[in-house]
Design a protein around this motif. Sequence first.
Motif, PDB file in Angstrom:
ATOM      1  N   GLU A 174      52.816 128.554  20.317  1.00  0.00           N
ATOM      2  CA  GLU A 174      51.285 128.556  20.400  1.00  0.00           C
ATOM      3  C   GLU A 174      50.561 127.784  20.228  1.00  0.00           C
ATOM      4  N   GLU A 175      49.427 127.533  20.635  1.00  0.00           N
ATOM      5  CA  GLU A 175      48.070 126.664  20.712  1.00  0.00           C
ATOM      6  C   GLU A 175      47.176 127.173  20.152  1.00  0.00           C
ATOM      7  N   SER A 181      49.648 131.656  24.327  1.00  0.00           N
ATOM      8  CA  SER A 181      50.837 131.621  23.160  1.00  0.00           C
ATOM      9  C   SER A 181      51.932 132.250  24.690  1.00  0.00           C
ATOM     10  N   GLN A 202      43.300 130.285  22.666  1.00  0.00           N
ATOM     11  CA  GLN A 202      44.413 130.327  21.604  1.00  0.00           C
ATOM     12  C   GLN A 202      45.137 130.623  22.939  1.00  0.00           C
ATOM     13  N   TRP A 247      46.322 123.150  17.779  1.00  0.00           N
ATOM     14  CA  TRP A 247      46.579 122.997  16.495  1.00  0.00           C
ATOM     15  C   TRP A 247      48.022 123.510  17.496  1.00  0.00           C
ATOM     16  N   ARG A 248      49.460 123.638  17.692  1.00  0.00           N
ATOM     17  CA  ARG A 248      50.537 123.774  18.064  1.00  0.00           C
ATOM     18  C   ARG A 248      51.229 124.154  17.383  1.00  0.00           C
ATOM     19  N   GLY A 249      52.727 124.975  17.467  1.00  0.00           N
ATOM     20  CA  GLY A 249      53.321 125.408  16.537  1.00  0.00           C
ATOM     21  C   GLY A 249      54.074 126.779  17.102  1.00  0.00           C
ATOM     22  N   GLU A 272      58.277 125.356  21.248  1.00  0.00           N
ATOM     23  CA  GLU A 272      56.848 124.969  20.635  1.00  0.00           C
ATOM     24  C   GLU A 272      56.137 123.360  21.981  1.00  0.00           C
ATOM     25  N   LEU A 289      51.490 126.529  12.277  1.00  0.00           N
ATOM     26  CA  LEU A 289      51.292 125.297  13.497  1.00  0.00           C
ATOM     27  C   LEU A 289      50.670 124.580  13.014  1.00  0.00           C
TER      28      LEU A 289
END
Lengths: 165, 165
Positions: free
Chosen positions: A46-47, A64, A62, A28-30, B3, A162
């Motif tokens: 963040e991933e 960031s 995680q 998940w990325r965002g 991102e 994300l």
Amino acid sequence: MSESGPLPTTLPPVVDEIAHLAFLLGTWRGGGTGDFPTIDPFSYGEEIVFEHVGDAFLLLSQRSWLAADDAPLHFERGFLRPGADGAVELTLAHPLGLVEVSEGTVSGTELDLASTWIGRTSTGDDVTQLMRRLRVDGDVLSYELDMTTERTPRTRHLQAELRRT
Amino acid sequence: MSESGPLPTTLPPVVDEIAHLAFLLGTWRGGGTGDFPTIDPFSYGEEIVFEHVGDAFLLLSQRSWLAADDAPLHFERGFLRPGADGAVELTLAHPLGLVEVSEGTVSGTELDLASTWIGRTSTGDDVTQLMRRLRVDGDVLSYELDMTTERTPRTRHLQAELRRT
């Protein structure tokens, strides 16, 4: 003894014990925003990666970075697993000299976790409680995190959204 | 907000604060043997990765698998960082419902760590102490780990030898 390792070329099946957590699996990325009474507000990228290895837990990584300059911001590494009576258990290490045990519930695709133990190194941060709410809606994962420290009462610290990559 | 993420195509320099721990950096693969009064002896393959991101800590990822059938055995994820007065601090999460804080010393290329704090989830393992000794000699990393549980006094649990890949 085998030293070749078991890195699978195809993923093993998700075992039944974590089928109700499989909605988290993936990368998940965002990004999000952070704030706390003792710091300036900030934005971050963040991933979050949830993996499994065919056993009854998920691996969580995680990372960031500050949106302003892409500097590394925070990292969390740990494990999520089913507890007793439908509970969910999180064990997490932080680079701030902190370890965290959190427990809570999963309801549909929403996780609700509260720290039950926070341990620290001799020079570790003075965090005393972490409360996490995380949900997945389709390909969007969003969460909020509240933090309490020895000097600051419970305050919304992070919120982020994300997308599944 | 950014991102895209900061994944560097070239590694950032090792900051001075962790220069004395840089001997650990890299990916190590090998194997070892495990034993404990409550289980049968076993052999395992293992990979340990120490990374850094240009900040004053190392990221640690460990995974091991049973030599007999390559089944996933154990995973550890966490962080190693300098403490006060030359100390070293380890924060580590385990998938067994455990988190660990260990502290100790680094002397040349040898780490000596003892747990100062072990936390567990409601269904977590009953480990009460972990003692780690780890050394690097050229491209060989070897370690021993002693474990104490509520039912078993301190016993040598693991010893292994890995090579830098």
